[in-house]
Design a protein around this motif. Structure first.
Motif, PDB file in Angstrom:
ATOM      1  N   GLN A  24      45.387   1.376  35.013  1.00  0.00           N
ATOM      2  CA  GLN A  24      45.262   0.000  34.535  1.00  0.00           C
ATOM      3  C   GLN A  24      44.631  -0.894  35.593  1.00  0.00           C
ATOM      4  O   GLN A  24      43.778  -1.732  35.296  1.00  0.00           O
ATOM      5  N   ARG A  25      45.030  -0.726  36.843  1.00  0.00           N
ATOM      6  CA  ARG A  25      44.459  -1.534  37.920  1.00  0.00           C
ATOM      7  C   ARG A  25      42.972  -1.216  38.110  1.00  0.00           C
ATOM      8  O   ARG A  25      42.156  -2.111  38.314  1.00  0.00           O
ATOM      9  N   ILE A  26      42.634   0.050  38.028  1.00  0.00           N
ATOM     10  CA  ILE A  26      41.243   0.458  38.178  1.00  0.00           C
ATOM     11  C   ILE A  26      40.368  -0.177  37.102  1.00  0.00           C
ATOM     12  O   ILE A  26      39.233  -0.593  37.366  1.00  0.00           O
ATOM     13  N   CYS A  27      40.912  -0.277  35.905  1.00  0.00           N
ATOM     14  CA  CYS A  27      40.148  -0.791  34.769  1.00  0.00           C
ATOM     15  C   CYS A  27      40.424  -2.256  34.475  1.00  0.00           C
ATOM     16  O   CYS A  27      39.992  -2.777  33.437  1.00  0.00           O
ATOM     17  N   ASN A  28      41.132  -2.936  35.388  1.00  0.00           N
ATOM     18  CA  ASN A  28      41.437  -4.366  35.213  1.00  0.00           C
ATOM     19  C   ASN A  28      42.067  -4.637  33.843  1.00  0.00           C
ATOM     20  O   ASN A  28      41.598  -5.475  33.071  1.00  0.00           O
ATOM     21  N   SER A  29      43.119  -3.922  33.546  1.00  0.00           N
ATOM     22  CA  SER A  29      43.756  -4.051  32.240  1.00  0.00           C
ATOM     23  C   SER A  29      45.271  -3.997  32.369  1.00  0.00           C
ATOM     24  O   SER A  29      45.810  -3.393  33.301  1.00  0.00           O
ATOM     25  N   THR A  30      45.935  -4.638  31.425  1.00  0.00           N
ATOM     26  CA  THR A  30      47.383  -4.514  31.318  1.00  0.00           C
ATOM     27  C   THR A  30      47.753  -3.786  30.020  1.00  0.00           C
ATOM     28  O   THR A  30      48.924  -3.585  29.728  1.00  0.00           O
ATOM     29  N   ASP A  31      46.725  -3.409  29.261  1.00  0.00           N
ATOM     30  CA  ASP A  31      46.946  -2.723  27.988  1.00  0.00           C
ATOM     31  C   ASP A  31      47.080  -1.220  28.195  1.00  0.00           C
ATOM     32  O   ASP A  31      46.667  -0.678  29.222  1.00  0.00           O
ATOM     33  N   LYS A  32      47.627  -0.574  27.202  1.00  0.00           N
ATOM     34  CA  LYS A  32      47.667   0.883  27.210  1.00  0.00           C
ATOM     35  C   LYS A  32      46.287   1.405  26.829  1.00  0.00           C
ATOM     36  O   LYS A  32      45.536   0.754  26.098  1.00  0.00           O
ATOM     37  N   PRO A  33      45.928   2.590  27.291  1.00  0.00           N
ATOM     38  CA  PRO A  33      44.611   3.125  26.935  1.00  0.00           C
ATOM     39  C   PRO A  33      44.573   3.625  25.501  1.00  0.00           C
ATOM     40  O   PRO A  33      45.602   3.963  24.920  1.00  0.00           O
ATOM     41  N   GLU A  34      43.390   3.637  24.939  1.00  0.00           N
ATOM     42  CA  GLU A  34      43.190   4.319  23.664  1.00  0.00           C
ATOM     43  C   GLU A  34      43.079   5.807  23.971  1.00  0.00           C
ATOM     44  O   GLU A  34      42.598   6.198  25.029  1.00  0.00           O
ATOM     45  N   ILE A  35      43.518   6.646  23.043  1.00  0.00           N
ATOM     46  CA  ILE A  35      43.530   8.082  23.281  1.00  0.00           C
ATOM     47  C   ILE A  35      42.697   8.781  22.216  1.00  0.00           C
ATOM     48  O   ILE A  35      42.830   8.514  21.018  1.00  0.00           O
ATOM     49  N   PHE A  36      41.812   9.657  22.683  1.00  0.00           N
ATOM     50  CA  PHE A  36      40.912  10.386  21.803  1.00  0.00           C
ATOM     51  C   PHE A  36      41.078  11.885  22.027  1.00  0.00           C
ATOM     52  O   PHE A  36      41.448  12.323  23.125  1.00  0.00           O
ATOM     53  N   ASP A  37      40.773  12.652  20.983  1.00  0.00           N
ATOM     54  CA  ASP A  37      40.780  14.101  21.179  1.00  0.00           C
ATOM     55  C   ASP A  37      39.464  14.506  21.845  1.00  0.00           C
ATOM     56  O   ASP A  37      38.622  13.665  22.153  1.00  0.00           O
ATOM     57  N   GLY A  38      39.281  15.781  22.073  1.00  0.00           N
ATOM     58  CA  GLY A  38      38.097  16.243  22.791  1.00  0.00           C
ATOM     59  C   GLY A  38      36.782  16.029  22.067  1.00  0.00           C
ATOM     60  O   GLY A  38      35.711  16.164  22.660  1.00  0.00           O
ATOM     61  N   GLU A  39      36.852  15.667  20.771  1.00  0.00           N
ATOM     62  CA  GLU A  39      35.635  15.446  19.990  1.00  0.00           C
ATOM     63  C   GLU A  39      35.369  13.968  19.742  1.00  0.00           C
ATOM     64  O   GLU A  39      34.482  13.623  18.958  1.00  0.00           O
ATOM     65  N   GLY A  40      36.138  13.087  20.388  1.00  0.00           N
ATOM     66  CA  GLY A  40      35.891  11.662  20.261  1.00  0.00           C
ATOM     67  C   GLY A  40      36.621  10.985  19.120  1.00  0.00           C
ATOM     68  O   GLY A  40      36.363   9.813  18.828  1.00  0.00           O
ATOM     69  N   ASN A  41      37.540  11.695  18.467  1.00  0.00           N
ATOM     70  CA  ASN A  41      38.305  11.100  17.373  1.00  0.00           C
ATOM     71  C   ASN A  41      39.550  10.414  17.926  1.00  0.00           C
ATOM     72  O   ASN A  41      40.314  11.024  18.688  1.00  0.00           O
ATOM     73  N   LYS A  42      39.766   9.168  17.531  1.00  0.00           N
ATOM     74  CA  LYS A  42      40.908   8.417  18.039  1.00  0.00           C
ATOM     75  C   LYS A  42      42.205   8.967  17.478  1.00  0.00           C
ATOM     76  O   LYS A  42      42.307   9.279  16.294  1.00  0.00           O
ATOM     77  N   ILE A  43      43.191   9.079  18.361  1.00  0.00           N
ATOM     78  CA  ILE A  43      44.512   9.548  17.961  1.00  0.00           C
ATOM     79  C   ILE A  43      45.417   8.331  17.808  1.00  0.00           C
ATOM     80  O   ILE A  43      45.538   7.517  18.738  1.00  0.00           O
ATOM     81  N   GLU A  44      46.047   8.191  16.673  1.00  0.00           N
ATOM     82  CA  GLU A  44      46.863   7.011  16.403  1.00  0.00           C
ATOM     83  C   GLU A  44      48.102   6.984  17.291  1.00  0.00           C
ATOM     84  O   GLU A  44      48.648   8.030  17.664  1.00  0.00           O
ATOM     85  N   ASP A  45      48.543   5.760  17.619  1.00  0.00           N
ATOM     86  CA  ASP A  45      49.672   5.582  18.540  1.00  0.00           C
ATOM     87  C   ASP A  45      50.925   6.307  18.081  1.00  0.00           C
ATOM     88  O   ASP A  45      51.668   6.867  18.884  1.00  0.00           O
ATOM     89  N   VAL A  46      51.176   6.297  16.780  1.00  0.00           N
ATOM     90  CA  VAL A  46      52.404   6.915  16.276  1.00  0.00           C
ATOM     91  C   VAL A  46      52.391   8.419  16.550  1.00  0.00           C
ATOM     92  O   VAL A  46      53.433   9.025  16.850  1.00  0.00           O
ATOM     93  N   VAL A  47      51.219   9.039  16.484  1.00  0.00           N
ATOM     94  CA  VAL A  47      51.097  10.474  16.771  1.00  0.00           C
ATOM     95  C   VAL A  47      51.305  10.726  18.255  1.00  0.00           C
ATOM     96  O   VAL A  47      52.010  11.650  18.659  1.00  0.00           O
ATOM     97  N   VAL A  48      50.694   9.865  19.085  1.00  0.00           N
ATOM     98  CA  VAL A  48      50.817   9.999  20.531  1.00  0.00           C
ATOM     99  C   VAL A  48      52.266   9.863  20.964  1.00  0.00           C
ATOM    100  O   VAL A  48      52.796  10.685  21.721  1.00  0.00           O
ATOM    101  N   GLN A  49      52.935   8.814  20.467  1.00  0.00           N
ATOM    102  CA  GLN A  49      54.320   8.581  20.856  1.00  0.00           C
ATOM    103  C   GLN A  49      55.231   9.714  20.402  1.00  0.00           C
ATOM    104  O   GLN A  49      56.141  10.128  21.121  1.00  0.00           O
ATOM    105  N   GLY A  50      54.977  10.237  19.206  1.00  0.00           N
ATOM    106  CA  GLY A  50      55.786  11.338  18.714  1.00  0.00           C
ATOM    107  C   GLY A  50      55.625  12.580  19.569  1.00  0.00           C
ATOM    108  O   GLY A  50      56.585  13.296  19.855  1.00  0.00           O
TER     109      GLY A  50
END
Length: 253
Positions: A24-50
């Motif tokens: 977060q400090r490196i990217c000047n952010s206080t937000d959580k990162p977005e998460i993608f699979d290896g093909e660039g598809n976004k993974i929804e937060d509920v899936v990540v948290q689970g």
């Protein structure tokens, strides 16, 4: 090098080492990162948290901050000695992506975090296993001493145990903290430099919980161990944490 669109970093180390905060400090952010699979598809937060709730952590997932999409991070999760499957998955990912034909999928650096909140266990069997068994090839590994601020409390306790009053202990704490950091850094270097594949650099990080934390030392250390000038340029131009570093690099080159 002009075909490389992202600077890709693997961040690893034990759990609760402060990895996300550093990113977060490196990217000047206080937000959580977005998460993608290896093909660039976004993974929804509920899936990540689970997945995280079940203790699973996929190093293949790409962590990207909206504030600086030029960086792509991979988090190994907190592997410990004895978790052979997770270690093998991490090692296979690192070896495969260090020499991947698709240049935009190659990793360029590895940050290995060791927290000073657990300084008496700074180098465990897990760290030795990684640096003895994981050949990262041309990809440099930099050891990050994280949560160095915890040594301040250790310094205070040592001074109080030595008979000083609280006021005097606070006055001397910064100097004692510096001494403790030097002691543990020397110990870590001594242990890891004996390994088959030792780190290329070491850097200590303080006050990362502050939104305006200075990440210049980390960026400098990473740039210094890059073995290709094009990757140095990509790193310096991608990072947003130090304008001064951009200026210094331009003048140096």
């Amino acid at each position: 090098m002009k075909n490389i669109k992202h600077f890709r970093i693997v961040v690893m180390g034990r759990a609760n080492a402060g990895k996300t905060t550093i990113l977060q400090r490196i990217c000047n952010s206080t937000d959580k990162p977005e998460i993608f699979d290896g093909e660039g598809n976004k993974i929804e937060d509920v899936v990540v948290q689970g997945t995280l709730m079940r203790g699973h952590h996929d190093i293949k997932h790409e962590l990207v901050f909206k504030s600086n999409p030029g960086f792509v991070f991979h988090d190994s999760g907190g592997f410990e000695a004895g978790t052979t499957l997770q270690f093998d998955q991490m090692r296979n990912f690192v070896v495969d992506h260090a020499a991947m034909e698709r240049v935009n999928k190659r990793i360029h650096a590895i940050w290995f975090c060791i927290p000073m909140t657990d300084c008496h266990r700074a180098v465990t069997a897990a760290e030795k296993k990684f640096f003895n068994e994981c050949d990262t090839g041309h990809v440099p590994v930099i050891v990050l001493l994280t949560k160095v601020d915890a040594l301040y409390l250790t310094a205070i306790r040592e001074l109080l145990d030595g008979g000083l009053a609280i006021a005097e202990a606070k006055e001397r704490a910064a100097e004692r903290q510096k001494g403790l950091l030097e002691k543990w850094l020397t110990h870590i270097k001594c242990e890891l430099d004996k390994c088959k594949y030792p780190p290329k650099g070491y850097v200590s990080l303080q006050k990362m919980h502050h939104e305006d934390a200075d990440c210049t030392a980390l960026m400098e250390s990473t740039a210094e161990v890059m073995n290709k000038e094009g990757l140095q340029k990509l790193l310096i131009s991608t990072q947003q944490s130090s304008i001064q570093l951009c200026i210094e690099y331009a003048v140096w080159k």
